[in-house]
Design an enzyme around this catalytic site. Structure first.
Site, PDB file in Angstrom:
ATOM      1  N   ASP A   1      -2.595   0.337  14.688  1.00 28.03           N
ATOM      2  CA  ASP A   1      -2.543  -0.372  15.708  1.00 28.03           C
ATOM      3  C   ASP A   1      -1.782  -0.847  16.468  1.00 28.03           C
ATOM      4  O   ASP A   1      -0.967  -1.948  17.240  1.00 28.03           O
ATOM      5  CB  ASP A   1      -3.799  -1.563  15.885  1.00 28.03           C
ATOM      6  CG  ASP A   1      -3.880  -2.792  14.682  1.00 28.03           C
ATOM      7  OD1 ASP A   1      -2.195  -2.282  14.393  1.00 28.03           O
ATOM      8  OD2 ASP A   1      -4.369  -3.165  14.924  1.00 28.03           O
TER       9      ASP A   1
ATOM     10  N   ARG B   1      11.467 -12.018  13.448  1.00 33.46           N
ATOM     11  CA  ARG B   1      12.171 -12.301  11.690  1.00 33.46           C
ATOM     12  C   ARG B   1      13.556 -11.823  12.292  1.00 33.46           C
ATOM     13  O   ARG B   1      13.826 -11.357  12.917  1.00 33.46           O
ATOM     14  CB  ARG B   1      11.834 -11.192  11.114  1.00 33.46           C
ATOM     15  CG  ARG B   1      12.422 -11.126   9.997  1.00 33.46           C
ATOM     16  CD  ARG B   1      11.420  -9.428   8.833  1.00 33.46           C
ATOM     17  NE  ARG B   1      11.047  -8.952   9.106  1.00 33.46           N
ATOM     18  CZ  ARG B   1      10.649  -7.746   8.919  1.00 33.46           C
ATOM     19  NH1 ARG B   1      10.437  -7.903   7.492  1.00 33.46           N
ATOM     20  NH2 ARG B   1      11.352  -6.409   8.602  1.00 33.46           N
TER      21      ARG B   1
ATOM     22  N   GLY C   1       9.130   4.436   9.815  1.00 38.66           N
ATOM     23  CA  GLY C   1       9.733   3.709  10.771  1.00 38.66           C
ATOM     24  C   GLY C   1       9.597   2.828  11.466  1.00 38.66           C
ATOM     25  O   GLY C   1       8.000   1.848  11.161  1.00 38.66           O
TER      26      GLY C   1
ATOM     27  N   ASP D   1      11.721   1.858   1.553  1.00 39.92           N
ATOM     28  CA  ASP D   1      11.696   1.228   2.988  1.00 39.92           C
ATOM     29  C   ASP D   1      11.925  -0.154   2.667  1.00 39.92           C
ATOM     30  O   ASP D   1      11.296  -1.336   3.434  1.00 39.92           O
ATOM     31  CB  ASP D   1      10.573   1.570   3.711  1.00 39.92           C
ATOM     32  CG  ASP D   1       8.574   1.781   2.863  1.00 39.92           C
ATOM     33  OD1 ASP D   1       8.784   1.564   1.823  1.00 39.92           O
ATOM     34  OD2 ASP D   1       8.248   1.048   3.520  1.00 39.92           O
TER      35      ASP D   1
END
Ligand code: AMP
Ligand code: MG
Length: 496
Positions: free
Chosen positions: A127, A178, A92, A254
């Site tokens: 992070d 993006r 994810g 992914d």
């Protein structure tokens, strides 16, 4: 906080609206000192945004995540993925957020997403941050791929956050914005398939068909057709990568987009001396994602996609779906070979087809390999040789007689083309770039920008690689490969 109306985005957020349960709503982190490091005005205009209004403090506030534009619905998307062959059921968006979708000036739906915008429920131990250097790298490589005509996500902006990022050293933080045809990955299908949630896999497949392959909706077997269409776009994409010496570096499931765009420029790099075994990624210790393995890995990833679709293809008896799905995945190889050969013909200056062309192309590559010739320059200087300029080509090959023998075959073949040599040289120069983002030049530009705030090398490099086919004296700095000792220890790092 919400940004002023001049910076309006005409959002139409279909993923957030239609795919409840496929994401978690999440806000970007606030940052102390937002500053716009790079803004892609051309892309902003293509998206129908007000480039003048965004190219300054308003843009800094928006693209750092501090002020969301009106209509944004930031979400962290759920996905799984095979990473280096091992399955992670829950990855994810750990440091990314889809903030919304817009319809661009050409009528295409485009995702606008942040990367490095803070922690999300998918962050695990991470992070949620990104550093300036790697985000500028993603900007550069995306623009290079785009101008080379290769389907790719692109960067709209890189904003500094003023927050340090702890990696092996302390680095300045940044957020990348993006733009993608979508962020649906093979791993998005895997996430729901791994949970046995095939109603969701079907919902996702239907959404992907509507969004990327609407012509398939009426097919008798839409999910087989979807698989075939994704295989076809990947076959085209990987053939295009191979022809510019690109190594993605982390072709996990992914990081493979259903749209057929290249996504996630982490440990990627362009090969210099031609060697099909080339690997740059520091974490790819077994060479899984080596240059020559890329078509095989793409096919392996597509087999993982196929597995998720079996219960959709035949809901009564998914076993029955294995044979037709396997046929399609196996069909990747001939489709890739077809696209590769078409690309090789263009690079060789051939407009007609001859059965011996494949061997001609393969022998040329083998000659390059045996001489450790620079991949980009060898092709480009071959284009010059088509116009009778031989010296620069000869200088790349230690073995003059082997080169001469191959050139004689190529010349004999081009005679049968019936096109003038100058026209062939021109066409070849449009198929064989002179400027690619060479690794040492990328590092030089990123170091100057990240460590000293000096963007001049970045801008000069961007200038060269966004006109990759026009050789110019003022871009001479970007022609030559790195010294061998630099390349020998060149490694790229992901996750930074
Ligand atoms: P990547 O290797 O960039 O494709 O990322 C693989 C997975 O790791 C994705 O789920 C990312 O969201 C997650 N990830 C990478 N870097 C970070 C980070 N600094 N913080 C949180 N998640 C991360
Ligand atoms: Mg990724």
């Amino acid at each position: 906080m919400r940004s002023p109306a001049v910076a309006a985005f005409e959002f139409d957020n279909s993923y957030a609206r239609e795919l409840e349960g496929f994401f978690v709503a999440c806000s970007p982190a606030q940052v102390p000192q937002p500053a716009l490091l790079r803004f892609n005005r051309e892309l902003a205009q293509e998206l129908g945004l007000n480039a003048d209004a965004l190219d300054g403090s308003i843009g800094a506030a928006i693209f750092s995540g501090n002020e969301l534009p009106v209509g944004a619905t930031p979400i962290a998307q759920a996905y799984a993925g095979h990473q280096f062959g091992g399955f992670s059921p829950q990855l994810g968006d750990g440091r990314a957020l889809l903030i919304g979708e817009v319809i661009d000036r050409h009528g295409r739906r485009r995702d606008i997403a942040f990367k490095g915008s803070g922690r999300t429920p998918f962050s695990r131990g991470g992070d949620g941050k990104a550093a300036v250097g790697p985000m500028l790298r993603e900007y550069l490589i995306g623009e290079a791929m785009h101008t080379l005509g290769i389907p790719t996500t692109r960067a709209l902006a890189v904003a500094a956050t003023g927050m340090p990022v702890r990696r092996e050293e302390i680095l300045p933080g940044a957020v990348l914005t993006r733009v993608a045809a979508s962020h649906i990955r093979v791993g998005t299908f895997q996430y729901f398939a791994a949970r046995g949630e095939y109603d969701k896999v079907r919902q996702l497949a239907d959404y992907a068909i509507r969004r990327h392959y609407p012509e398939l909706a009426e097919q008798p077997q839409p999910y087989l057709a979807l698989l075939r269409a994704v295989c076809e776009r990947q076959a085209q994409l990987i053939a295009q990568w191979m022809h510019v010496g690109f190594i993605h570096g982390v072709m996990n499931t992914d990081n493979m987009a259903i749209s057929g765009e290249t996504i996630d420029y982490g440990p990627c790099a362009f090969m210099e001396a031609y060697d099909p075994r080339t690997v740059f990624s520091s974490i790819d210790t077994h060479g899984r994602y080596a240059y020559a393995n890329q078509p095989l890995i793409a096919q392996w990833n597509l087999a993982r996609l196929a597995e998720t679709l079996l219960p959709l293809i035949d809901s009564e008896n998914p076993q029955q779906a294995i044979a037709p799905a396997t046929d399609i995945v196996q069909g990747f190889t001939p489709r890739f070979e077809m696209h590769w050969l078409a690309g090789a013909r263009a690079k060789l200056g051939l407009t007609t087809e001859d059965d011996a062309d494949l061997a001609l192309a393969q022998d040329w590559l083998e000659l390059m390999r045996a001489n450790a010739a620079d991949f980009t320059l060898a092709w480009r200087r071959l284009s010059d040789a088509a116009a009778g300029e031989r010296a620069a080509l000869d200088a790349l090959f230690a073995d003059a007689s082997e080169l001469q023998a191959w050139l004689a075959r190529w010349q004999e073949r081009t005679v049968r083309e019936n096109t003038p040599a100058d026209a062939r040289a021109d066409a070849m120069r449009r198929a064989n770039p002179i400027y690619i983002p060479r690794n040492h030049r990328v590092e030089e530009a990123l170091a100057a920008a990240s460590e000293r705030g000096d963007f001049a090398p970045f801008e000069r490099l961007l200038g060269a690689i966004t006109q990759p086919f026009d050789e110019r004296p003022d871009h001479a700095h970007y022609v030559s490969p790195a010294p061998a000792e630099v390349t020998a220890c060149y490694k790229t790092f992901c996750g930074t």
